[in-house]
Structures are given as structure tokens and as C-alpha cells.
Design a protein around this motif. Structure first.
Motif, PDB file in Angstrom:
ATOM      1  N   LEU A 234       0.857  -1.188   0.000  1.00  0.00           N
ATOM      2  CA  LEU A 234       0.000   0.000   0.000  1.00  0.00           C
ATOM      3  C   LEU A 234       0.894   1.239   0.000  1.00  0.00           C
ATOM      4  O   LEU A 234       1.843   1.325   0.792  1.00  0.00           O
ATOM      5  CB  LEU A 234      -0.862   0.014   1.274  1.00  0.00           C
ATOM      6  CG  LEU A 234      -1.733  -1.234   1.476  1.00  0.00           C
ATOM      7  CD1 LEU A 234      -2.289  -1.277   2.896  1.00  0.00           C
ATOM      8  CD2 LEU A 234      -2.869  -1.194   0.445  1.00  0.00           C
ATOM      9  N   ASP A 235       0.581   2.176  -0.877  1.00  0.00           N
ATOM     10  CA  ASP A 235       1.359   3.414  -0.941  1.00  0.00           C
ATOM     11  C   ASP A 235       1.269   4.192   0.362  1.00  0.00           C
ATOM     12  O   ASP A 235       0.221   4.221   1.000  1.00  0.00           O
ATOM     13  CB  ASP A 235       0.804   4.321  -2.051  1.00  0.00           C
ATOM     14  CG  ASP A 235       1.124   3.803  -3.425  1.00  0.00           C
ATOM     15  OD1 ASP A 235       2.150   3.121  -3.582  1.00  0.00           O
ATOM     16  OD2 ASP A 235       0.334   4.084  -4.350  1.00  0.00           O
ATOM     17  N   ARG A 236       2.369   4.859   0.690  1.00  0.00           N
ATOM     18  CA  ARG A 236       2.339   5.811   1.797  1.00  0.00           C
ATOM     19  C   ARG A 236       2.995   7.098   1.328  1.00  0.00           C
ATOM     20  O   ARG A 236       3.942   7.073   0.537  1.00  0.00           O
ATOM     21  CB  ARG A 236       3.129   5.270   2.997  1.00  0.00           C
ATOM     22  CG  ARG A 236       2.385   4.229   3.790  1.00  0.00           C
ATOM     23  CD  ARG A 236       1.237   4.854   4.567  1.00  0.00           C
ATOM     24  NE  ARG A 236       0.651   3.956   5.527  1.00  0.00           N
ATOM     25  CZ  ARG A 236      -0.431   3.209   5.313  1.00  0.00           C
ATOM     26  NH1 ARG A 236      -1.038   3.255   4.129  1.00  0.00           N
ATOM     27  NH2 ARG A 236      -0.895   2.425   6.254  1.00  0.00           N
ATOM     28  N   ILE A 237       2.474   8.214   1.825  1.00  0.00           N
ATOM     29  CA  ILE A 237       3.039   9.495   1.417  1.00  0.00           C
ATOM     30  C   ILE A 237       3.048  10.432   2.613  1.00  0.00           C
ATOM     31  O   ILE A 237       2.117  10.428   3.424  1.00  0.00           O
ATOM     32  CB  ILE A 237       2.245  10.074   0.216  1.00  0.00           C
ATOM     33  CG1 ILE A 237       3.010  11.227  -0.416  1.00  0.00           C
ATOM     34  CG2 ILE A 237       0.847  10.513   0.619  1.00  0.00           C
ATOM     35  CD1 ILE A 237       2.516  11.550  -1.817  1.00  0.00           C
ATOM     36  N   LYS A 238       4.134  11.194   2.760  1.00  0.00           N
ATOM     37  CA  LYS A 238       4.222  12.222   3.795  1.00  0.00           C
ATOM     38  C   LYS A 238       4.054  13.558   3.106  1.00  0.00           C
ATOM     39  O   LYS A 238       4.760  13.856   2.147  1.00  0.00           O
ATOM     40  CB  LYS A 238       5.587  12.183   4.479  1.00  0.00           C
ATOM     41  CG  LYS A 238       5.709  13.173   5.621  1.00  0.00           C
ATOM     42  CD  LYS A 238       7.116  13.671   5.818  1.00  0.00           C
ATOM     43  CE  LYS A 238       7.143  14.893   6.729  1.00  0.00           C
ATOM     44  NZ  LYS A 238       6.407  16.060   6.198  1.00  0.00           N
ATOM     45  N   LEU A 239       3.126  14.359   3.591  1.00  0.00           N
ATOM     46  CA  LEU A 239       2.908  15.666   2.978  1.00  0.00           C
ATOM     47  C   LEU A 239       3.833  16.701   3.588  1.00  0.00           C
ATOM     48  O   LEU A 239       4.414  16.490   4.648  1.00  0.00           O
ATOM     49  CB  LEU A 239       1.460  16.102   3.193  1.00  0.00           C
ATOM     50  CG  LEU A 239       0.389  15.149   2.658  1.00  0.00           C
ATOM     51  CD1 LEU A 239      -0.985  15.755   2.872  1.00  0.00           C
ATOM     52  CD2 LEU A 239       0.614  14.885   1.176  1.00  0.00           C
ATOM     53  N   SER A 240       3.947  17.811   2.904  1.00  0.00           N
ATOM     54  CA  SER A 240       4.684  18.937   3.469  1.00  0.00           C
ATOM     55  C   SER A 240       4.309  20.183   2.695  1.00  0.00           C
ATOM     56  O   SER A 240       4.003  20.123   1.506  1.00  0.00           O
ATOM     57  CB  SER A 240       6.192  18.715   3.356  1.00  0.00           C
ATOM     58  OG  SER A 240       6.879  19.854   3.834  1.00  0.00           O
ATOM     59  N   GLU A 241       4.322  21.310   3.382  1.00  0.00           N
ATOM     60  CA  GLU A 241       4.145  22.578   2.670  1.00  0.00           C
ATOM     61  C   GLU A 241       5.314  22.817   1.715  1.00  0.00           C
ATOM     62  O   GLU A 241       5.199  23.524   0.730  1.00  0.00           O
ATOM     63  CB  GLU A 241       4.067  23.739   3.661  1.00  0.00           C
ATOM     64  CG  GLU A 241       2.779  23.742   4.468  1.00  0.00           C
ATOM     65  CD  GLU A 241       2.761  24.902   5.446  1.00  0.00           C
ATOM     66  OE1 GLU A 241       3.273  25.981   5.095  1.00  0.00           O
ATOM     67  OE2 GLU A 241       2.258  24.713   6.568  1.00  0.00           O
ATOM     68  N   GLN A 242       6.499  22.227   2.059  1.00  0.00           N
ATOM     69  CA  GLN A 242       7.661  22.336   1.187  1.00  0.00           C
ATOM     70  C   GLN A 242       7.619  21.136   0.224  1.00  0.00           C
ATOM     71  O   GLN A 242       7.819  19.989   0.648  1.00  0.00           O
ATOM     72  CB  GLN A 242       8.937  22.320   2.017  1.00  0.00           C
ATOM     73  CG  GLN A 242       9.056  23.514   2.974  1.00  0.00           C
ATOM     74  CD  GLN A 242       9.875  23.195   4.216  1.00  0.00           C
ATOM     75  OE1 GLN A 242       9.330  22.831   5.258  1.00  0.00           O
ATOM     76  NE2 GLN A 242      11.182  23.340   4.104  1.00  0.00           N
ATOM     77  N   ALA A 243       7.365  21.383  -1.058  1.00  0.00           N
ATOM     78  CA  ALA A 243       7.141  20.292  -2.023  1.00  0.00           C
ATOM     79  C   ALA A 243       8.285  19.277  -2.001  1.00  0.00           C
ATOM     80  O   ALA A 243       8.057  18.067  -2.120  1.00  0.00           O
ATOM     81  CB  ALA A 243       6.964  20.870  -3.426  1.00  0.00           C
TER      82      ALA A 243
ATOM     83  N   ARG B 151       5.800  18.243  18.439  1.00  0.00           N
ATOM     84  CA  ARG B 151       6.971  18.694  17.678  1.00  0.00           C
ATOM     85  C   ARG B 151       6.544  19.142  16.290  1.00  0.00           C
ATOM     86  O   ARG B 151       5.844  18.427  15.582  1.00  0.00           O
ATOM     87  CB  ARG B 151       7.986  17.558  17.561  1.00  0.00           C
ATOM     88  CG  ARG B 151       9.159  17.878  16.644  1.00  0.00           C
ATOM     89  CD  ARG B 151      10.152  16.732  16.608  1.00  0.00           C
ATOM     90  NE  ARG B 151      11.021  16.811  15.452  1.00  0.00           N
ATOM     91  CZ  ARG B 151      11.569  15.760  14.849  1.00  0.00           C
ATOM     92  NH1 ARG B 151      11.347  14.547  15.289  1.00  0.00           N
ATOM     93  NH2 ARG B 151      12.357  15.926  13.808  1.00  0.00           N
ATOM     94  N   LEU B 152       6.984  20.339  15.911  1.00  0.00           N
ATOM     95  CA  LEU B 152       6.776  20.897  14.566  1.00  0.00           C
ATOM     96  C   LEU B 152       8.071  20.696  13.780  1.00  0.00           C
ATOM     97  O   LEU B 152       9.145  21.014  14.283  1.00  0.00           O
ATOM     98  CB  LEU B 152       6.482  22.392  14.648  1.00  0.00           C
ATOM     99  CG  LEU B 152       5.345  22.811  15.581  1.00  0.00           C
ATOM    100  CD1 LEU B 152       5.305  24.337  15.688  1.00  0.00           C
ATOM    101  CD2 LEU B 152       4.023  22.267  15.072  1.00  0.00           C
ATOM    102  N   ASP B 153       7.965  20.192  12.536  1.00  0.00           N
ATOM    103  CA  ASP B 153       9.182  19.912  11.772  1.00  0.00           C
ATOM    104  C   ASP B 153       9.136  20.475  10.352  1.00  0.00           C
ATOM    105  O   ASP B 153       9.973  20.152   9.520  1.00  0.00           O
ATOM    106  CB  ASP B 153       9.414  18.393  11.738  1.00  0.00           C
ATOM    107  CG  ASP B 153      10.761  18.020  11.139  1.00  0.00           C
ATOM    108  OD1 ASP B 153      11.759  18.720  11.428  1.00  0.00           O
ATOM    109  OD2 ASP B 153      10.823  17.045  10.367  1.00  0.00           O
ATOM    110  N   SER B 154       8.150  21.317  10.029  1.00  0.00           N
ATOM    111  CA  SER B 154       8.105  21.929   8.702  1.00  0.00           C
ATOM    112  C   SER B 154       7.137  23.098   8.742  1.00  0.00           C
ATOM    113  O   SER B 154       6.426  23.290   9.727  1.00  0.00           O
ATOM    114  CB  SER B 154       7.678  20.906   7.636  1.00  0.00           C
ATOM    115  OG  SER B 154       6.403  20.386   7.937  1.00  0.00           O
ATOM    116  N   GLY B 155       7.145  23.855   7.647  1.00  0.00           N
ATOM    117  CA  GLY B 155       6.195  24.957   7.539  1.00  0.00           C
ATOM    118  C   GLY B 155       6.635  26.197   8.288  1.00  0.00           C
ATOM    119  O   GLY B 155       7.782  26.320   8.721  1.00  0.00           O
ATOM    120  N   ASP B 156       5.700  27.131   8.425  1.00  0.00           N
ATOM    121  CA  ASP B 156       5.962  28.414   9.082  1.00  0.00           C
ATOM    122  C   ASP B 156       5.923  28.205  10.599  1.00  0.00           C
ATOM    123  O   ASP B 156       4.870  28.236  11.223  1.00  0.00           O
ATOM    124  CB  ASP B 156       4.887  29.416   8.635  1.00  0.00           C
ATOM    125  CG  ASP B 156       5.087  30.790   9.254  1.00  0.00           C
ATOM    126  OD1 ASP B 156       5.813  30.907  10.268  1.00  0.00           O
ATOM    127  OD2 ASP B 156       4.506  31.746   8.725  1.00  0.00           O
TER     128      ASP B 156
END
Lengths: 379, 379
Positions: A234-243, B151-156
Motif C-alpha cells: 500500500l502506498d504511503r506518502i508524507k505531505l509537506s508545505e515544502q514540495a 513537535r513541529l518539523d516543517s512549515g511556518d
């Protein structure tokens, strides 16, 4: 992906930090060494970095990676002993300063190591140092030995090397090598080459062993798929505001395509879902930039099995073989990719099907359905 | 001088590289850690650097130096085990991604480590992550435990921390801490502080463990004097076209002067020739800039004996004592010296008599007699 680990999550997490530490640092230094070696255009580069390296093991790892990246030798005796890397060096300023005159120091050094003399000539006055080296070189020759050369470690290396070459040639030491050091890196070597130098060999320390201008490779270790109870991935993905911090899903492999012996592009794809038809890759930074690699008949999978079920199934190459492979692989990339200023970007991207699956996973996780209006609006 | 070695030349040369490697790197990282700790203004900084450190030992040395420089803890388990440095950490993104939902992952983590929960909330959507942490925090509280924080690890980080603080406070978790990470260094922490954040603790990795913006301290090991057959010390000097590479002669010591508990200047002087009268120091970069330190009654010699005749004569402090000393010593320097932008330069220079001896040695070695016309002209 540089490396793929499949296993129970607790086992895969146990090796995370060790793999990152080893792979990040040694890849970084091997890359820097390859750049420095390219700049030296076939002349030998000796790694001189231990005094400024990040820890003693940092120094030994750096010597190892620098050798794999193309260096010819190291001044790190421990790396020589532990790993069999060729060891090279010269005398130190402090040895010169121990004696009342430079000439006396050179004579003592020559008497002690008649077959290993690279005279460090810049303790007091570089050109006078060259003259002293020549005087002791003549004495050595009378004893049936030849000096290997001289080392410049300060000042205007381009000018000094040309003057030193003149002095050596006039004195009948045309074979004596000129080794240069002093905070060198690929940019300084390229600049010196461009100015026209008489330097034959390069000692590169601090800026190589610490990869000074970018001292950390920001490689990460991410979960990309989990196996369900039915055995399916099964696919897993971690999102981020930083592409760039959004991960790639799937059981990943990399296929490199070739044309007339030149690498033309790398496709990151999911082994569970290889493309049925064409191999199109999508630029991760701009999804409208794509390249169809299907017309290139020759290709190669870059990830190969090292361990299977805990047993090593790979024959570890010798350091010399690894070094040779680096030099051969670098030949596969055209010069535009390898230049230091404004290099051409080698095409490496996600295979189109994988790219599309990644996009829809991101949109779904963010509450949008791909191609439809945001779900918040459609309710 | 940070360190002085006296001994037979071959012994002194044998320890050269080891001393440089250890002193250069650990001084560099301890300094970086002190800067990061100053930026955090009393809030704890946890060193998170092992994955990007330069070698495994580079990582352990970095953890040690970072702790001495002021960090509160490390995520490096090996450094914890070998050196007794407090170990702190949080869960990984990969643990969150193992589960079908973030909430399930947080529940499993809380069940496994009820007294050690710092929830990593940015795998999918940071503020939803905070809400999930709160939900599991409530469950923990019912079981008689309290979450430590998030814990915050990304974004603003500035904005997210304030929003997270609101959510936590409204839910009755005013004590829950907010830990931030993501390529932090002293400059980013100072900037976040200036913007007003709700961050309580800082995880600093790559940029601390590799001293990213200046990854090598260019310390050197030089011969400054040799003892003649009559037992007298004779000055030695290495010349260079680069003034900073010209060495200082003599048997060197450093005296630090104080006024009202504040350090006001350091004098590098020759123990064999201490000044008879006033302590005037000369700026090594501009010999017309001088400072008379004689009016400051309090002073201290900075070099203290560690080994004498091969025996250790020094009581090695514990890491905790070294760390405490760093924090105390930093108090001796006024804030202008410690600021990150355009800092005031602390006065440290050569004692006037030593400066004059150095100048005349250089002129003599270059064939000039100090104060007279060049010898070439006077002949």
C-alpha cells in the motif's frame, strides 16, 4: 532512491540513522572528490584533510570516500593502515623550522628519506626555497637518488609554480614534480589551470574532507509503502508545505537509459506498477517538463540487491574497483553536466504513472479529489 | 595559542594531527552550540545531528562538543551510552506512516510510551496533527499520564507554533511543550524569537553537528621556539605572504584581564620575556590599534598544565562541569561581543614586546634590519 530497505518496521527503523550517517557523508565527500579530480584533469589529487576533518573517524571515512571519488592517495596514515589507501605526504613546516637554516633542514630530510623527497619550499621565501631544494637535489643525485619534487603551500600558486618550473628546468630537474596545496578546491584548481600553471599534483585538504561549501548532504530515509495483511503493498506518502519534503510512494526502483554509451535520463518508478507503454519522466520541480525515454533501447536498473533475508548476496568490490567504477561512470555523463558553473541539469524524474499516483494521493490527503472541485466545496 | 606542547620534535610531531583533529572540530561545534544556545535564550536546545554528521565518530564528537557548548541533550543514543549525555527524541514520520491514520499512530505511541509522548504533528497536516495529539493527550490523562508536548518539523514555525499553542491551551494542555526542528541554527532561532513564537524547545541537527556555515576551524600547530644546546629557547618564525599565516615566536602564554567580573582583553605573551612594565596589546590585523591592559588589576593565565613529563597533572572535569564552565565563561563577555550581526571584536593581541620581536624577526628574515634602510640598499 539510493537505497531501499524492506523489512519489519522496527528493524528498518533501527538501521535508519546508521545508514543515513554513512551514506550521506560518504556520498558527499566522494562527490566532492570527483569534482576536484575532474578539475585536476588527470593530474593526481592527494587528500590532505585529517587535521580539519570532523572527528577522527570523520577523517578516515573522508579518506575512503575521497579515494572512491577519484583521489590518488591520502596523507591519513590511519586510513592507509585500515583501508589500504595509498599514503603520500611531504615534510612539515615545523621540521624546516627546527633547523637553523632551511638548507640544513632539507639536507637532513634528504639524508633520512633519499627516495621520498618532496621539499616544502615556502617556510621563509618560496623561490629561495626552490633554490635550496635544487642544491640538495644535486647532492641527492650524486648519491644516486632523485628528488621527487617540491611543494608550494602559500602565495600566488600560478606565478610561483611557473617560476619554480623555470628554476628546476634550468638546473636540470625537468622531471621534478610541483605539488600545490593551500585551501584548494575544484574552483581554485580550475582557476589555476585557466591561468596556466606548472603544477603537476594537488594536495586538497579542508575543503575536500569536510565538503566545505556544502558540508551536509540532506539525504533522508522515508517510508514509502507498507505491506497489508493480504501481502499487497500500500502506498504511503508524507505531505509537506515544502514540495521537496513530500515523499514518493511505492516500491521504488531507478532505471537509467543510455544512448551511444551516454546516460540520457533516470526514471524513478514503482516496481509494482511499471509503465505498460512508454517511459515518460516528469521533472519533480516542474511537472510540465517531461521527457520520453522510450526511444533509448538500452537501460539498466540502478538498485541491486545487497542483502536478502539477512544474508549478503553481493560481492563487495575492492576500494580500487569502486574508484575505477566512479571514473568510468563519470565518463557516461557529458561535460555540460559536469561543469562547475551553470551546469546542465541531468534529466531524472518520476515515471509518469508514478507521478500521477503521487499527485492524486496528495490531493486526496488534502481533501481534494483529483480533477474535481475541492471536496469542501462539493458538499 | 589554545594549547602548548613542549617536547622532543619527533614526539611533538607525532601528536600534531590528532590534536588538530580533536581540537579543531570540537572547538568548532562547541562554539556553534554556544551560539545556538545563546539564541534560544535559556530554552533547551537538543542536538539532533547524527544522520547528517561527518562520520559516526564525527556525530559522537559533535554530540559531546554540543553538550559542552550548552545543549541540554542529544538524540544520539551512542553518545548517551558512551558519554552519559542526556538523550531525548520524538517519534519519526515513518512510525506515523506505518499506520492507516495519524490518530492510530499516536494512540499506539502513547500506549507504548505513556510518559514520553512528544507527538510529531506535521506528517499530513500540522494543525490537524495538533488536534490528534490533543485527543490522545486526553486519553493519556485519563490513564493518569500527561503528554510532554508536540513537535513541529516543517512549515511556518512562527505561525504554526502560535496556532498550536492556542489549540493546546484551549484544550487544557497549557503545560504541553512545543518543540521545533527543521534546519534550525542560531540565525533562524533568533529570527523566530523576534517574530514571537510559542516554541519552548529547539531541536537543532545538521547545522549544528556539521557547523554548516563554517564547517572547519582553521586551527594550526606551529613550531614557535627550539631549545638550544645551552638550554636557552630560541625564537622561530615561519614567514608567509599572507600575514595571518606568519607564526608567532616564543614560549607563548595567554593572560586574560578582567574588570568588575567582565573580560576586557587577552594578551598573548612570551613567558621567557614577560613585559617589565605595562601590558600593552597590539591588534594582529592593525598594529596601530593598541590597548593598555595594565590598569586592570585582575588577570588570569589561560594555559594550565595538563601533562608534565608524560604524567597527567590535571583533574579532568566531568562533561557537566565543562558545560557549566562554558555557560559561566560566556557570562564574562558583554552582549555586544556575542551578538550575531556585526559583533564587537573582543580585544586579543600580541603583547607589545612580543609584537616588536616578531616584527624584527620578520624584517631580518626578509633581509631588512628593523628601522634601517633595506640591507640590499645599504650595501
Amino acid at each position: 532512491p539510493l537505497l531501499r530497505v524492506i523489512g519489519p518496521i522496527w528493524q528498518a527503523q533501527l538501521v535508519e540513522t546508521a545508514l543515513l550517517n554513512i551514506v550521506n557523508f560518504q556520498t558527499l565527500v566522494a562527490t566532492k572528490a570527483a569534482r576536484v579530480t575532474l578539475a585536476a584533469q588527470g593530474q593526481p589529487v592527494v587528500e590532505f584533510g585529517l587535521r580539519r576533518a570532523q572527528g577522527i573517524d570523520g577523517g578516515v571515512s573522508a579518506s575512503r570516500a575521497a579515494y572512491i571519488g577519484g583521489c590518488a592517495a591520502t596523507s591519513n596514515m590511519l586510513a592507509g593502515r585500515l583501508l589500504g589507501i595509498p599514503v603520500r605526504g611531504t615534510l612539515a613546516h615545523s621540521l624546516v623550522m627546527c633547523f637553523d637554516t632551511e638548507l640544513e633542514a632539507f639536507r637532513a630530510y634528504a639524508a633520512a628519506m633519499p627516495n621520498n623527497c618532496v621539499f616544502l619550499v615556502d617556510t621563509y621565501n618560496t623561490l629561495q626555497g626552490v633554490r635550496n631544494a635544487i642544491e640538495v637535489g644535486r647532492w641527492l643525485r650524486q648519491q644516486g637518488h632523485e628528488m621527487i619534487g617540491i611543494r608550494l603551500d602559500s602565495g600566488d600558486l600560478a606565478w610561483l609554480s611557473r617560476k619554480a618550473r623555470e628554476l628546476l628546468d634550468q638546473a636540470g630537474f625537468a622531471q621534478a614534480a610541483i605539488l600545490a596545496s593551500n585551501d584548494l578546491d575544484e574552483h581554485l584548481i580550475a582557476s589555476l589551470k585557466q591561468q596556466g600553471t606548472a603544477i603537476n599534483a594537488w594536495g586538497v585538504g579542508t575543503r575536500l574532507a569536510t565538503a566545505f561549501d556544502q558540508p551536509a548532504l540532506e539525504g533522508v530515509y522515508k517510508l514509502s509503502a507498507v505491506r497489508g495483511t493480504d501481502g499487497q503493498w500500500l502506498d504511503r506518502i508524507k505531505l509537506s508545505e515544502q514540495a521537496a519534503k513530500t515523499t514518493n510512494p511505492g516500491v521504488l526502483q531507478v532505471r537509467r537509459f543510455f544512448e551511444s554509451g551516454q546516460a540520457v535520463g533516470d526514471a524513478i518508478y514503482d516496481e509494482q506498477h511499471p509503465p505498460a507503454g512508454r517511459w515518460v519522466i516528469v521533472d519533480p520541480a516542474d511537472s510540465t517538463r517531461r521527457k520520453d525515454l522510450s526511444s533509448f533501447a538500452e537501460s539498466q536498473e540502478l538498485l541491486t540487491p545487497i542483502f536478502r533475508a539477512g544474508r549478503c548476496v553481493y560481492q563487495l568490490p575492492s576500494l580500487d574497483d569502486s574508484r575505477r567504477r566512479t571514473l568510468e561512470q563519470l565518463e557516461l555523463f557529458h561535460d555540460g553536466i559536469k561543469r562547475f558553473v551553470n551546469p546542465h541539469q541531468y534529466p531524472a524524474g518520476l515515471e509518469l504513472g508514478l507521478h500521477q499516483r503521487k499527485m492524486s494521493l496528495i490531493l486526496k490527503a488534502r481533501g481534494f479529489n483529483a480533477g474535481n472541485p475541492p471536496s469542501e466545496c462539493s458538499q
